[in-house]
Design an enzyme around this catalytic site. Structure first.
Site, PDB file in Angstrom:
ATOM      1  N   ASP A 189       0.861  -1.185   0.000  1.00 23.80           N
ATOM      2  CA  ASP A 189       0.000   0.000   0.000  1.00 23.80           C
ATOM      3  C   ASP A 189       0.898   1.237   0.000  1.00 23.80           C
ATOM      4  O   ASP A 189       1.676   1.442   0.929  1.00 23.80           O
ATOM      5  CB  ASP A 189      -0.906   0.003   1.227  1.00 23.80           C
ATOM      6  CG  ASP A 189      -2.051   1.002   1.122  1.00 23.80           C
ATOM      7  OD1 ASP A 189      -1.895   2.010   0.408  1.00 23.80           O
ATOM      8  OD2 ASP A 189      -3.105   0.779   1.757  1.00 23.80           O
ATOM      9  N   ARG A 191      -0.272   4.439  -0.343  1.00 23.13           N
ATOM     10  CA  ARG A 191      -1.038   5.659  -0.105  1.00 23.13           C
ATOM     11  C   ARG A 191      -0.482   6.468   1.063  1.00 23.13           C
ATOM     12  O   ARG A 191       0.153   5.923   1.962  1.00 23.13           O
ATOM     13  CB  ARG A 191      -2.509   5.310   0.161  1.00 23.13           C
ATOM     14  CG  ARG A 191      -3.239   4.802  -1.070  1.00 23.13           C
ATOM     15  CD  ARG A 191      -4.635   4.343  -0.747  1.00 23.13           C
ATOM     16  NE  ARG A 191      -4.642   3.173   0.115  1.00 23.13           N
ATOM     17  CZ  ARG A 191      -5.736   2.526   0.505  1.00 23.13           C
ATOM     18  NH1 ARG A 191      -6.914   2.974   0.105  1.00 23.13           N
ATOM     19  NH2 ARG A 191      -5.649   1.470   1.276  1.00 23.13           N
TER      20      ARG A 191
END
Length: 386
Positions: free
Chosen positions: A317, A319
């Protein structure tokens, strides 16, 4: 108007805006066009070329620009797949591969970056780590590839001493960028966000909705917020951080649950009397739409969503939560009830100075196409799902 490498000023010498983010974005754009850029740290520099877009003649080009052999730079995750590990840190520098029958050196380097043919060419290699470890410019070069939404792999020239990196690059028609500016880009870009405009956008089931647009002063990444109703700024506001998903939000893909999460959040906020939905430009957990499609292709080969992202060379991930926090602060919200099943969103938002008073569950039934995906999110990413 006088312009320095760092700032633009008016005639009175007042700073108008910092050129740091602009330079990073220009460098990322150069990589996307297949052009090399110079990354430097203090008085050391390397020329960076995207491995994904590499052309054969640029291998010799990098040899001519620096005294020494180029090396291939890979993230730890991608290098691990190829059975070669960094000497230290998270960046592996790998010696140029030997040319195989029917291949060009550029093609082999592209295969080192792109896992699409991994299963068809399981004996690709062997590869050998370079005798010297990575420097800050190498880590920054791979970060720049990510910012360009390319695969995080690069061909680097040999590193060299240079007292004036911007001048050296300009004399050779190259753009130069400081490693520290690349590495701090995410924070700088989020901090520079400003509200640009807002307009009423009645939605089906939530007619009292206002859409708010945000953009950094320097014209960087744009994000949007949906204000459902008129939330009270004094109480914790029901909030959803939603990363854009072209396939799920717009096309109704059954491969993920993003469309259901988006529409479900809007309905829930309407039922609860209001809320804020932050729509962030972080497609595919921050790796971009094309790389997300590459991950889907790997999933079709049998890898789960975590393995697919890591096999591409990314973290599971990528983000960040700085933009979400900045948008909330601009709109006057500093406490939220966060609509999520992902504990990392709670931690990430609080780390950026927004208080999460409550995590509100947000789950939907699986289907035949996303059941394994949701189970993987629960088992490997810690999502709080049934």
């Amino acid at each position: 108007m006088a312009i320095s490498p760092k700032t633009a000023t008016d005639r009175g010498g007042k700073t108008l805006f910092d050129h740091t983010i602009v330079t990073v974005e220009r460098a990322a754009s150069e990589l996307r066009r297949g052009r090399p850029v110079l990354a430097w740290d203090q008085q050391r520099a390397v020329v960076v070329q995207s491995a994904e877009l590499l052309q054969e003649d640029w291998i010799d080009g990098l040899r001519s620009l620096a005294d020494g052999e180029p090396v291939v730079g890979l993230t730890y995750n991608r290098a691990n797949i190829l059975h070669v590990l960094p000497r230290s840190g998270d960046v592996a520098l790998v010696l140029l591969p030997e040319i195989m029958a029917g291949d060009s050196q550029a093609r082999v380097i592209q295969s080192m970056a792109d896992p699409d043919d991994d299963l068809m060419r399981p004996l690709l290699g062997p590869f050998h780590v370079a005798p010297t470890g990575a420097e800050p410019m190498h880590e920054a070069g791979l970060k720049l590839c990510k910012l360009a939404r390319l695969l995080p792999a690069a061909l680097f020239s040999a590193s060299f001493d240079v007292p004036d990196a911007p001048g050296w690059a300009a004399a050779r028609g190259l753009l130069s960028v400081a490693a520290k500016d690349i590495m701090s880009y995410d924070q700088s870009d989020a901090a520079a966000l400003r509200q640009i405009t807002a307009a009423k956008v009645p939605l089906a089931g939530a007619e009292q909705t206002t859409m708010v647009a945000f953009r950094p002063d320097d014209g960087g990444t744009e994000h949007f917020a949906l204000l459902i109703g008129d939330p009270n700024r004094h109480d914790p506001v029901l909030t959803r951080i939603h990363s854009e998903c072209f396939t799920g939000d717009l096309l109704g893909s059954l491969k993920c649950d993003c469309g259901e999460q988006l529409n479900g959040a809007i309905r829930h906020m309407q039922d609860q009397g209001g809320g804020v939905l932050l729509y962030l430009a972080q497609e595919g957990r921050g790796i971009g739409l094309i790389n997300k499609l590459r991950a889907y292709q790997l999933q079709d080969q049998g890898f789960d969503t975590v393995d697919a992202n890591e096999r591409l060379g990314f973290q599971s991930d990528e983000r960040i939560f700085g933009p979400a926090a900045q948008m909330l602060k601009i709109m006057g919200f500093d406490k939220v009830r966060l609509l999520t099943n992902n504990p990392l969103k709670v931690e990430g938002l609080e780390a950026c100075g927004v208080t999460v008073t409550e995590r509100v569950k947000h789950a939907f039934p699986s289907n035949a196409h996303n059941d394994h995906y949701l189970k993987t999110k629960k088992k490997r990413s810690g999502h709080l799902l049934p």
